[in-house]
Design a protein around this motif. Structure first.
Motif, mmCIF file in Angstrom:
data_model
loop_
_atom_site.group_PDB
_atom_site.id
_atom_site.type_symbol
_atom_site.label_atom_id
_atom_site.label_comp_id
_atom_site.label_asym_id
_atom_site.label_seq_id
_atom_site.Cartn_x
_atom_site.Cartn_y
_atom_site.Cartn_z
ATOM 1 N N SER A 784 27.612 37.576 151.522
ATOM 2 C CA SER A 784 26.994 37.634 149.940
ATOM 3 C C SER A 784 26.213 36.891 149.991
ATOM 4 O O SER A 784 25.383 36.525 148.024
ATOM 5 C CB SER A 784 28.311 37.469 149.073
ATOM 6 O OG SER A 784 29.128 36.570 149.565
ATOM 7 N N GLU A 785 25.132 36.088 150.524
ATOM 8 C CA GLU A 785 24.198 34.709 150.365
ATOM 9 C C GLU A 785 23.370 35.521 149.920
ATOM 10 O O GLU A 785 22.947 36.830 149.642
ATOM 11 C CB GLU A 785 24.569 34.454 151.845
ATOM 12 C CG GLU A 785 25.642 33.868 151.720
ATOM 13 C CD GLU A 785 25.195 32.564 153.227
ATOM 14 O OE1 GLU A 785 26.037 31.195 153.380
ATOM 15 O OE2 GLU A 785 24.253 32.845 154.617
ATOM 16 N N SER A 786 22.207 35.022 148.926
ATOM 17 C CA SER A 786 21.004 35.035 148.543
ATOM 18 C C SER A 786 20.308 35.973 149.374
ATOM 19 O O SER A 786 20.551 35.257 151.353
ATOM 20 C CB SER A 786 20.390 33.573 148.391
ATOM 21 O OG SER A 786 19.287 33.818 147.867
ATOM 22 N N SER A 787 19.340 36.160 149.650
ATOM 23 C CA SER A 787 18.506 36.667 150.363
ATOM 24 C C SER A 787 17.556 36.215 150.967
ATOM 25 O O SER A 787 17.567 36.119 151.797
ATOM 26 C CB SER A 787 17.956 38.357 149.958
ATOM 27 O OG SER A 787 17.378 37.416 148.240
ATOM 28 N N GLU A 788 17.214 34.247 150.046
ATOM 29 C CA GLU A 788 16.565 33.813 150.758
ATOM 30 C C GLU A 788 17.302 32.681 151.701
ATOM 31 O O GLU A 788 16.525 32.224 152.564
ATOM 32 C CB GLU A 788 16.830 32.482 149.554
ATOM 33 C CG GLU A 788 15.766 33.358 148.326
ATOM 34 C CD GLU A 788 14.661 32.643 148.276
ATOM 35 O OE1 GLU A 788 13.855 32.421 148.714
ATOM 36 O OE2 GLU A 788 14.365 34.248 147.653
#
Length: 830
Positions: A784-788
């Motif tokens: 669920s982390e940022s796409s960064e």
């Protein structure tokens, strides 16, 4: 198969009273005797003083009444008297008619209690037999717990002398001389269940105790007694009776390591006594093999039968091999030169070998049919019930060695059934067994079988973290610190397994261990460290560097290298390097020849070939100008070394050029690295299981086998295979991110794929079986982390984790970063 006989018939043979169970219910033993016809007898009784008594009695009189008459005449107390007739002691309950005492017969009176060194034993066995007779006559005789047949038998066995073999022998002869085995078998055949149970327990106790009562060198004293039990039970109960089978197994176990001979020897048992068990078991094994072949669901020969067959064959083979100088093939009727008494056994054993080998070959053919049918479940079930067949084949291989040419017949049969034979090795060979016989003909094995045999010489990797040897390594000092850890670690600790951590990194577990093995092996075999030299023709291949002595610790580093390679093999980790042929062959104890240096030094190989192929006349005219010397570089300087005594003055000519080439190869590639090979072998040996050695390990394998085990698959990583062995959590296979991922991986270079695989699993080189050889699936997890964020991995569990990147370009960018060599290494978390 033998059928059970009537107990009356059996009892007559062993001179025991008729089974009272078979009388009419309204008859008793006494009333039966009273109705017997009276027949007057005259017979002679020789007493200890060599005097002979002439007695008269009726055939219906009991032996006890005869004892009373002797006491009245001689004054010898009743309890001291024993009457022997036809080699057997007559029991008090017998009648003269039942004992078949004929008119004018000669009986012998022996005062056992007075003359023997075992008076208590004689009294005790007499009480045992008397109790058995009472039980047989009256099924409801109350027996106190302290005086059961089993407890009395245990008491007799506990009295056995344990130091002097003659006293032990005399003590045990009482057991047989008083017909205790026959009495126990009679009780076992009773239709009254408690009687049968009492006899079963007593005989089983005897068999168990026979293995521990006496020291090992005296155990043979029990063999005649167990043989008597076998023969009695076989006649009375048949060969399928469980107690008979136990007796037979006990006998086989006891005679397996003993010498039998033709007649009465140390074992008091000869070939005529033992061979019937071989024939009996061979017939049963043959029968079961046929049933098993006709229906693969039939269990076939049982392990116990095969084990017994092996045990009985062993002493017979020893005897034949020790006394028969030559045997023809297949087996002629002309057996001149063979000692009398062996010919029949030799003929019969050959017939047994031929019959069982042909049936086993047909059974192996059925195994191959199953393997080729892709019925995995059936094949796995088959392997569970068939593991003891490998033991069966070993026994036949041993028998084949007796006959000239038969060993070849055995291996030809195995070659025809190579697939099934190798299947049995992989599925059934156990660490506790000796498998050196298989390596006598390595042509019948494949890579999978040879690898399995070799791996069993290494310890098993344990999963208990508490027992693992812990190492904390600084990446910047990887080789030096790893060396120090290994140097001071106990070998038992290393065999238990390793627990690895890198300093200032959180990651632990199997993934970190795989990474450490890969990195430390790359460092060990880095030519800059001067331990090993890369071959000119194949930079993946290495052999010890003759100049490694530039480092004073070089030999200790070779011990360390041997340990690391053994541990990498033990943990089944591919490290991306392989040994050159000349190094492998020396580890296996083989001689190095010219063809073996082809990759290590192609220039020297070519030169030596030219010397051997040059015209004889030209070389004899000293066209080469060579002598028996060669130049070596040592610590930066070159010096000339003689290849033999006074080699500088010996010119190379057409007659000695082969010797020159051989000597040059030995000095350059054997003598020059002998210390390095020795210390590498020492380190490897220290990891091996106690009964194994590095030499036997490498002798198990072909050079190419070790290539596959150390380097792994040389094929380009298959994306389709990779995808087929990957599962998803959070993602579905139809999601865009998964489609993009495999498209990007498919477009990567071969090296980028290796780096991605290493980042994901800490594995850069796949096993030879590809992803299927990893022993676990690979997983892609959605985060669920940022796409960064860049992808992460849990290398221990083969997990790659990344968020749902919005576009293919973003995913490509993130994957491009982690497939750079300096980033992809050690990026996993745990």
């Amino acid at each position: 198969m033998s059928s059970k006989r009537k107990l009356d018939d059996y009892a007559d043979e062993v001179l025991l009273p008729t089974n009272p169970i078979r009388m009419r219910k309204d008859q008793s033993a006494s009333s039966s005797n009273s109705t017997r016809p009276r027949s007057p007898l005259q017979f002679f009784v020789r007493i200890l003083s060599d005097h002979t008594l002439v007695l008269h009695a009726d055939s219906s009189d009991t032996i006890e009444s005869i004892h009373h008459k002797i006491q009245a005449i001689t004054g010898i107390p009743l309890y001291e008297q024993r009457i022997i007739y036809r080699g057997k002691q007559l029991q008090l309950e017998h009648t003269l008619s039942h004992c078949k005492v004929q008119n004018d017969a000669s009986l012998h009176l022996v005062g056992r209690m007075r003359s023997t060194g075992h008076p208590q034993a004689w009294q005790l066995v007499n009480d045992i037999v008397s109790l058995i007779f009472k039980l047989c006559k009256n099924n409801h005789v109350p027996v106190p717990a302290t005086k059961t047949v089993k407890t009395m038998l245990a008491e007799f066995l506990s009295m056995t002398p344990r130091i002097e073999i003659e006293k032990a022998s005399g003590h045990l002869q009482i057991f047989s001389g008083t017909s205790v085995p026959a009495a126990l078998v009679m009780l076992y055949m009773s239709s009254h269940r408690p009687n049968r149970t009492a006899a079963d327990e007593a005989i089983r106790h005897f068999l168990t105790s026979s293995k521990t009562i006496l020291p090992t060198h005296m155990l043979h004293e029990f063999v005649p007694l167990i043989l008597e039990f076998c023969n009695l039970l076989k006649k009375a109960a048949g060969i399928d009776d469980p107690l008979y089978c136990l007796c037979r197994s006990s006998l086989g176990e006891m005679v397996g390591d003993m010498e039998v001979g033709l007649g009465v020897k140390k074992l008091k048992t000869g070939l005529p006594d033992i061979f019937p068990f071989v024939s009996e078991l061979a017939e049963k094994l043959s029968h079961d093999l046929v049933l098993s072949t006709e229906s693969m669901f039939f269990p076939g020969p049982l392990l116990g039968d095969i084990s017994d067959f092996s045990s009985f064959v062993a002493p017979i083979m020893k005897e034949i091999e020790g006394n028969v100088m030559f045997l023809g093939l297949p087996l002629t009727e002309d057996l001149r030169g063979i000692p009398q008494g062996y010919a029949d056994e030799i003929r019969m054993l050959y017939v047994i070998f031929d019959d069982l080998l042909s049936k086993l070959e047909r059974w192996l053919g059925k195994i191959e049919d199953r393997m080729n049918s892709d019925l995995k479940q059936d094949t796995d079930t088959l392997s569970v019930g068939s593991c003891h067949y490998l033991t069966f084949l070993k026994v036949l291989n041993n028998i084949s060695k007796i006959y000239s040419g038969c060993e070849g017949l055995f291996w030809e049969a195995m070659k025809r059934r190579k697939g099934a034979f190798c299947y049995l090795i992989v599925k059934c060979a156990k660490r506790s067994e000796d498998h050196t016989w298989i390596l006598e003909c390595k042509e019948v094995t494949n890579f999978e079988a040879r690898r399995h045999l070799a791996m069993m010489m290494l310890p098993e990797v344990k999963d208990e973290y508490g027992e693992l040897h812990e190492m904390l390594i600084d990446r910047s000092h990887l080789l030096a610190e790893s060396f120090e850890y290994m140097k001071h670690a106990k070998n038992e600790s290393l065999r238990a397994g390793l627990f690895m951590e890198f300093k200032n990194e959180e990651a632990t577990g199997p993934g970190v261990l795989r990474e450490w093995f890969f990195l430390v092996c790359q460092a060990i075999f880095n030519p800059q460290n001067a331990l090993f030299v890369a071959c000119s023709n194949d930079r993946r291949r290495f052999y010890p560097n003759p100049a490694s002595k530039v480092d004073p610790l070089h030999l200790q580093y070779f011990v360390f290298s041997g340990k690391v390679i053994a541990l990498a093999l033990m943990h089944k980790i591919q490290v991306g390097i392989v040994f050159d042929r000349l190094f492998f062959l020396q580890l296996a104890g083989h001689t190095i020849t010219l063809e073996d240096i082809k990759d290590a030094d192609p220039y020297l190989y070519s030169s030596c070939k030219q010397i051997l192929e040059m015209d004889s006349e030209a070389i004899d005219q000293d066209a080469l100008g060579l002598t028996f010397v060669h130049e070596v570089e040592e610590l930066g300087t070159r010096k000339t070394v003689d290849l033999c005594a006074d080699g500088r003055s010996i010119s190379v000519n057409s007659e000695n050029r082969r010797q020159y080439v051989d000597s040059l190869i030995q000095h350059r590639f054997v003598i020059a690295i002998a210390d390095q090979v020795k210390h590498f072998s020492q380190g490897f040996d220290e990891i091996m299981t106690p009964r194994s050695s590095q030499k036997s390990f490498f002798q198990c394998l072909e050079p190419e086998d070790l290539d596959w085990m150390l380097h792994g698959s040389e094929s380009t990583i298959s994306v389709d295979d990779w995808k087929a062995h990957t599962e998803y959590h959070g993602f579905k296979e139809t999601d865009d991110q998964i489609s993009w991922f495999w498209k990007i991986v498919g477009d990567m270079t071969a090296e980028q794929k290796k780096i991605l695989l290493f980042f994901w699993t800490s594995i850069k080189y796949l096993p030879v079986e590809g992803f299927n050889g990893l022993g676990s699936r690979l997983y892609i997890y959605k985060t669920s982390e940022s796409s960064e964020r860049l992808p992460s991995s849990h290398t221990c569990f083969y997990r790659l984790c990344f968020p749902a990147y919005p576009t293919s370009d973003v995913m490509h960018d993130r994957l491009s970063i982690i497939t750079q060599e300096h980033v992809g290494c050690s990026f996993g978390t745990w």
